[in-house]
Write a protein that holds these residues in place. Structure first.
Motif, short mmCIF file in Angstrom:
data_model
loop_
_atom_site.label_atom_id
_atom_site.label_comp_id
_atom_site.label_asym_id
_atom_site.label_seq_id
_atom_site.Cartn_x
_atom_site.Cartn_y
_atom_site.Cartn_z
N SER A 166 51.45 42.60 73.44
CA SER A 166 51.06 41.70 72.36
C SER A 166 50.31 40.45 72.95
N ARG A 167 50.26 40.38 74.11
CA ARG A 167 49.64 39.50 74.72
C ARG A 167 50.31 37.89 74.59
N PHE A 168 51.48 37.89 73.92
CA PHE A 168 52.27 36.48 73.75
C PHE A 168 53.00 36.29 75.25
N PRO A 169 53.32 35.39 75.44
CA PRO A 169 53.69 35.20 76.60
C PRO A 169 55.27 35.20 76.34
N LEU A 170 55.95 35.99 77.51
CA LEU A 170 57.45 36.14 77.54
C LEU A 170 57.87 34.71 77.73
N VAL A 171 57.13 33.75 78.48
CA VAL A 171 57.46 32.51 78.74
C VAL A 171 56.07 31.85 79.21
N GLY A 172 55.87 30.46 78.53
CA GLY A 172 54.49 29.94 78.94
C GLY A 172 54.74 28.60 79.05
N VAL A 173 54.34 27.74 79.94
CA VAL A 173 54.64 26.76 80.27
C VAL A 173 53.33 25.82 80.46
N PHE A 174 53.06 24.69 79.82
CA PHE A 174 52.09 23.98 79.79
C PHE A 174 52.50 22.44 80.52
N VAL A 175 51.73 22.25 81.60
CA VAL A 175 52.23 21.12 82.08
C VAL A 175 51.09 19.86 82.06
N ALA A 176 51.20 18.76 81.83
CA ALA A 176 50.28 17.46 81.79
C ALA A 176 50.74 16.48 82.50
N LYS A 177 49.65 15.82 83.33
CA LYS A 177 50.20 14.83 84.15
C LYS A 177 49.43 13.70 83.58
N GLY A 185 53.27 9.36 83.61
CA GLY A 185 54.34 10.34 83.54
C GLY A 185 53.80 11.67 83.35
N VAL A 186 54.68 12.66 83.35
CA VAL A 186 54.59 14.31 83.21
C VAL A 186 55.28 14.56 82.19
N ARG A 187 54.45 15.61 81.24
CA ARG A 187 55.03 16.23 80.28
C ARG A 187 55.07 17.76 80.39
#
Length: 262
Positions: free
Chosen positions: A178-189, A193-195
């Motif tokens: 499917s090319r969907f993520p089993l898990v996807g994480v977006f990190v933004a600094k 602070g960090v989200r």
């Protein structure tokens, strides 16, 4: 398929007026809605196509904020956001396959809020603002559970504004079919602070991993996450992976995202 009417408005006002009709449904790129109609899981009597509304397309930058029209296709986000927000552009470039990227839109993806969609993670991690035909909604208030958002009946996403962080990275563990993520994480600094936003993992859809945010805000390195874990309770469990497996992947992909952001 079954018989239905199609309207093709050219302005936001025309679209909103058309959606006021009984059983009318907005149609963006159609990557989720059309298969749903084919399976008769939804049967609106009228589709209101948003693809002809020029004011809902394109990307502009104002200071440190990138504003993307709700009708902008994934392929255009991948090309036009590269110079301004590389992590977001890279995310868009890996959504689905070429057919999906050339039809699907950012507004459609965020409005649908699939629990494994990529854009909701970018919006939540960036602290984005979702603009509709009638108001503005912070990403923290917009996503309200699996396939559930703050959108009201007949309301459409006209644009999404992304504050551009100092550093960012999106990493996804991809389900190859499917090319969907089993898990996807977006990190933004950001300076304050960090989200960290996670998609593909929870039964409640996209969420912020606040414990990781606190650790990374003090020390923006993968080592800061050592010893942290996520509970498997409430995580998606299916033939591709158990809830505990997805919980483990949240930590792994967050570490990879932080390393990649450097």
């Amino acid at each position: 398929m079954y018989a239905f009417d199609v309207e093709r408005p050219t302005t936001i006002k025309e679209a909103v007026d058309a959606l006021a009709a009984e059983e009318a449904q907005a149609l963006g790129g159609g990557q989720t809605l059309i298969p749903t109609l084919k399976q008769r899981l939804a049967m609106p009597s009228k589709l209101v196509s948003l693809t002809g509304i020029a004011e809902m397309k394109g990307i502009s930058k104002d200071g440190n904020t990138l504003k993307i029209g709700g009708g902008t296709r994934h392929v255009d986000v991948a090309k036009e956001a590269e110079a301004h927000y590389p992590a977001l552009a890279a995310l868009a470039s890996r959504i689905g396959d070429p057919a999906v990227r050339n039809r699907g839109t950012i507004g459609g993806s965020i409005a649908n809020n699939d629990p494994s969609a990529c854009y909701p993670a970018a919006a939540l991690a960036s602290g984005a603002t979702i603009h509709t035909n009638s108001r503005e909604v912070a990403a923290d208030d917009f996503f309200q559970g699996m396939f559930t958002t703050a959108l009201e009946e007949g309301e459409i996403i006209t644009a999404v504004s992304f504050p551009v962080p100092e550093k960012a990275k999106y990493m996804k563990f991809e389900q190859p079919a499917s090319r969907f993520p089993l898990v996807g994480v977006f990190v933004a600094k950001f300076a304050d602070g960090v989200r960290v936003a996670v998609t593909g993992a929870s039964n409640d859809g996209v969420f912020r991993w606040t414990e990781a945010e606190e650790a990374l805000s003090s020390n923006f390195s993968a080592d800061a996450l050592d010893g942290l874990s996520v509970s498997g309770d409430g995580m998606i469990s299916d033939l591709h992976g158990s809830g505990d497996y997805r919980a483990h992947l949240v930590v792994v992909m967050t570490k990879r995202a932080v390393a990649g952001a450097h």
